[in-house]
Design a protein around this motif. Structure first.
Motif, mmCIF file in Angstrom:
data_model
loop_
_atom_site.group_PDB
_atom_site.id
_atom_site.type_symbol
_atom_site.label_atom_id
_atom_site.label_comp_id
_atom_site.label_asym_id
_atom_site.label_seq_id
_atom_site.Cartn_x
_atom_site.Cartn_y
_atom_site.Cartn_z
ATOM 1 N N ARG A 106 0.810 -1.309 -0.029
ATOM 2 C CA ARG A 106 0.148 -0.126 0.162
ATOM 3 C C ARG A 106 0.928 1.381 -0.124
ATOM 4 O O ARG A 106 0.387 2.176 0.432
ATOM 5 C CB ARG A 106 -0.831 0.113 1.232
ATOM 6 C CG ARG A 106 -1.868 -1.201 1.388
ATOM 7 C CD ARG A 106 -2.557 -1.359 2.704
ATOM 8 N NE ARG A 106 -3.103 -2.574 3.065
ATOM 9 C CZ ARG A 106 -3.617 -2.822 4.154
ATOM 10 N NH1 ARG A 106 -3.942 -1.940 5.036
ATOM 11 N NH2 ARG A 106 -4.174 -3.948 4.517
ATOM 12 N N ASN A 161 -1.986 3.981 0.470
ATOM 13 C CA ASN A 161 -2.724 4.044 -0.725
ATOM 14 C C ASN A 161 -3.058 5.389 -1.153
ATOM 15 O O ASN A 161 -3.955 5.615 -1.837
ATOM 16 C CB ASN A 161 -4.123 3.179 -0.739
ATOM 17 C CG ASN A 161 -4.011 1.613 -0.719
ATOM 18 O OD1 ASN A 161 -3.023 1.318 -1.420
ATOM 19 N ND2 ASN A 161 -4.847 0.977 -0.072
ATOM 20 N N ILE A 198 -1.488 -5.091 -8.569
ATOM 21 C CA ILE A 198 -3.067 -4.428 -8.213
ATOM 22 C C ILE A 198 -3.934 -5.585 -7.447
ATOM 23 O O ILE A 198 -4.084 -6.534 -8.175
ATOM 24 C CB ILE A 198 -3.890 -3.972 -9.628
ATOM 25 C CG1 ILE A 198 -2.735 -3.043 -10.471
ATOM 26 C CG2 ILE A 198 -5.082 -3.172 -9.572
ATOM 27 C CD1 ILE A 198 -2.607 -1.756 -9.794
ATOM 28 N N THR A 251 -1.180 -1.777 -4.267
ATOM 29 C CA THR A 251 -2.328 -0.919 -3.860
ATOM 30 C C THR A 251 -3.671 -1.750 -4.058
ATOM 31 O O THR A 251 -3.591 -2.826 -4.744
ATOM 32 C CB THR A 251 -2.568 0.409 -4.842
ATOM 33 O OG1 THR A 251 -3.641 1.085 -4.227
ATOM 34 C CG2 THR A 251 -3.018 -0.106 -6.171
ATOM 35 N N ASP A 252 -4.850 -1.401 -3.505
ATOM 36 C CA ASP A 252 -6.005 -2.243 -3.498
ATOM 37 C C ASP A 252 -7.356 -1.097 -4.115
ATOM 38 O O ASP A 252 -6.992 0.098 -4.069
ATOM 39 C CB ASP A 252 -6.636 -2.113 -2.114
ATOM 40 C CG ASP A 252 -5.552 -2.864 -1.553
ATOM 41 O OD1 ASP A 252 -4.551 -2.236 -0.515
ATOM 42 O OD2 ASP A 252 -5.089 -4.130 -1.151
ATOM 43 N N ILE A 253 -7.914 -1.890 -4.941
ATOM 44 C CA ILE A 253 -8.804 -1.165 -5.761
ATOM 45 C C ILE A 253 -10.245 -1.218 -5.306
ATOM 46 O O ILE A 253 -10.620 -2.551 -5.119
ATOM 47 C CB ILE A 253 -8.777 -1.476 -7.322
ATOM 48 C CG1 ILE A 253 -7.301 -1.273 -7.743
ATOM 49 C CG2 ILE A 253 -9.828 -1.027 -8.023
ATOM 50 C CD1 ILE A 253 -7.051 0.207 -7.467
ATOM 51 N N PHE A 258 -2.988 6.631 -10.332
ATOM 52 C CA PHE A 258 -1.851 5.688 -9.818
ATOM 53 C C PHE A 258 -1.108 5.056 -10.816
ATOM 54 O O PHE A 258 0.037 4.913 -10.942
ATOM 55 C CB PHE A 258 -2.667 4.408 -9.006
ATOM 56 C CG PHE A 258 -1.495 3.466 -8.540
ATOM 57 C CD1 PHE A 258 -0.539 3.530 -7.738
ATOM 58 C CD2 PHE A 258 -2.055 2.063 -9.111
ATOM 59 C CE1 PHE A 258 0.143 2.529 -7.343
ATOM 60 C CE2 PHE A 258 -1.039 1.082 -8.761
ATOM 61 C CZ PHE A 258 -0.006 1.441 -7.838
ATOM 62 N N CYS A 268 -7.901 3.794 -5.278
ATOM 63 C CA CYS A 268 -6.833 3.105 -4.556
ATOM 64 C C CYS A 268 -7.460 3.215 -3.096
ATOM 65 O O CYS A 268 -7.249 3.995 -2.430
ATOM 66 C CB CYS A 268 -5.624 3.852 -4.494
ATOM 67 S SG CYS A 268 -5.199 3.872 -6.116
ATOM 68 N N PHE A 296 -7.720 5.121 -9.883
ATOM 69 C CA PHE A 296 -6.701 4.196 -10.243
ATOM 70 C C PHE A 296 -5.643 4.326 -11.756
ATOM 71 O O PHE A 296 -4.756 4.158 -11.372
ATOM 72 C CB PHE A 296 -7.486 2.938 -10.957
ATOM 73 C CG PHE A 296 -6.839 1.881 -11.176
ATOM 74 C CD1 PHE A 296 -7.104 1.446 -12.699
ATOM 75 C CD2 PHE A 296 -5.971 1.088 -10.626
ATOM 76 C CE1 PHE A 296 -6.446 0.469 -13.295
ATOM 77 C CE2 PHE A 296 -4.987 0.000 -11.379
ATOM 78 C CZ PHE A 296 -5.278 -0.301 -12.758
#
Length: 412
Positions: free
Chosen positions: A167, A176, A267, A194-196, A254, A206, A251
């Motif tokens: 993150r 993030n 991702i 990172t998280d979506i 990023f 993110c 996103f």
């Protein structure tokens, strides 16, 4: 009378054979031309030995963490003359690789020099001015960086044992966020995770949690608010006053940042509300539009999401995120494989045993682990594991430091 004539003819014949050919007269201009041609031949032979190195740039301005590629142009080159040795007058400010890649590390001025390996007297120089990135100039960041690396920024690399920044560098910056991702690069990471999630108007952002409660000054599910509303929230103040006003990144922001900073993104699709392939297709389209299709890794705990990506892009690199590794999960991971892609299991490190690692090895399923924040754990990793996700550690730095500390090598 006849005999006298014969004798006379013989004498004339003998004299004509023995006498030298008449000497041609050569004037002064002809002599000059002959001498000039000889000089040209000599100079031509000498010029092959004389090499002049010319770099593609004489001066360069770089921001800290940026890099550029210096190229050598050599007048009248030969195969041998193209070999040069690169050096930096100050490695703390700017380093240069064997291939001429310059990495800006610290504010200041350094001179990069290219010297011919065949003739040390022949060289060329480039002046590098490294400037501080104002957006990264935060007291806490600089203090931690100086403590860990003694003021030297580590070079980004792509080792066999990959290190993925979890993150972003969330030990200092809010997770993030663009600040965390940039700091990952500054700290030496090549891979950033990172998280979506998707907003109510289907904008991918993110964010790790389903809600914005923990990481912002707002409340509520991200799926229930528009992107514009989410952008009004502060995603930095909870971590530190220095990050007040930090916005939630889309996103696409990023992905563009990763391309500009030469970061390979991991991702993780965390959104549990995805019920069709359209949102995932939108993610793939953003990646493709920004030229990052073959420079990205997709991971998820939901195997169905990974199957959709496999169908939409058979060349995509896929990682199945799991806590414990079972025979079924190994098979599911193998089923994601195509002729064009790479797949792996991404498992929780605390639950791994050598027996489980052996199963992955026999099934020829690569293995990466999360989240490793302990130095001893890195040093004890099973050699089959080829990647770690961490909040603050870079595996190669830990291993190198351990080698020096045990006295196998001496630091210069």
């Amino acid at each position: 009378m006849k005999s006298k004539r014969i004798i006379t003819l013989l004498l004339i014949t003998v004299l004509s054979i023995s006498l030298p050919a008449p000497i041609k007269k050569v004037n002064a201009s002809q002599v000059k031309k002959i001498n000039a041609s000889k000089v040209k031949k000599v100079n031509a032979g000498q010029s092959k030995k004389l090499k002049k190195i010319v770099l593609n740039k004489k001066t360069i301005k770089l921001m800290v963490g940026k890099r550029t590629n210096l190229k050598v142009k050599i007048v009248k080159p030969s195969k041998e003359s193209k070999k040069v040795r690169w050096s930096s007058s100050n490695k703390k400010i700017a380093e240069v690789s064997k291939k001429g890649v310059v990495i800006a590390k610290k504010k200041g001025i350094a001179v990069i020099k290219a010297t011919s390996k065949r003739n040390k007297k022949v060289s060329a120089k480039c002046r590098i001015k490294v400037m501080a990135n104002k957006k990264l100039k935060k007291k806490e960041e600089d203090q931690i960086i100086d403590t860990i690396y003694d003021g030297n920024m580590p070079e980004s690399y792509n080792p066999v044992l990959k290190s993925i920044s979890h993150r972003g560098y969330n030990k200092v910056a809010p997770e993030n966020t663009l600040s965390a991702f940039r700091l990952s690069k500054k700290m030496g990471y090549f891979y950033v995770e990172t998280d979506i999630h998707f907003t109510a108007d289907q904008v991918p952002v993110c964010l790790h949690d389903d809600t914005v409660d923990r990481t912002s000054n707002g409340t509520g599910s991200i799926n229930d608010m528009t992107f514009d509303k989410a952008r009004q929230l502060d995603f930095g103040m909870w971590k530190s006053k220095e990050y007040q006003g930090e916005k939630i990144p889309s996103f696409e922001e990023f992905v563009k940042m990763c391309k500009n900073l030469s970061i390979h993104p991991y991702i993780e699709i965390n959104d549990k509300e995805i019920d069709s392939e359209e949102p995932i297709k939108k993610l793939l389209d953003i990646v493709k539009k920004n030229g990052m299709r073959w420079k990205i890794t997709w991971i998820s705990a939901k195997i169905s999401y990974l199957k959709v990506i496999k169908e939409l892009d058979p060349s995509a690199r896929l990682g199945y995120v799991v806590k414990d590794v079972t025979d079924k999960k190994i098979k599911l991971t193998r089923d994601l494989k195509t002729e064009l892609n790479n797949v792996f299991l991404d498992a929780e490190s605390d639950l791994l045993t050598d027996e489980i690692v052996d199963k992955c090895s026999k099934a020829e399923v690569p293995l990466e682990v999360w989240t490793v924040n302990n130095v001893d754990e890195i040093l004890m990793l099973n050699p089959y594991i080829n990647g770690i996700t961490s909040d603050m550690l870079i595996a190669q730095n830990v291993i190198i430091d351990n080698v020096y500390n045990k006295g196998y090598l001496k630091k210069k």
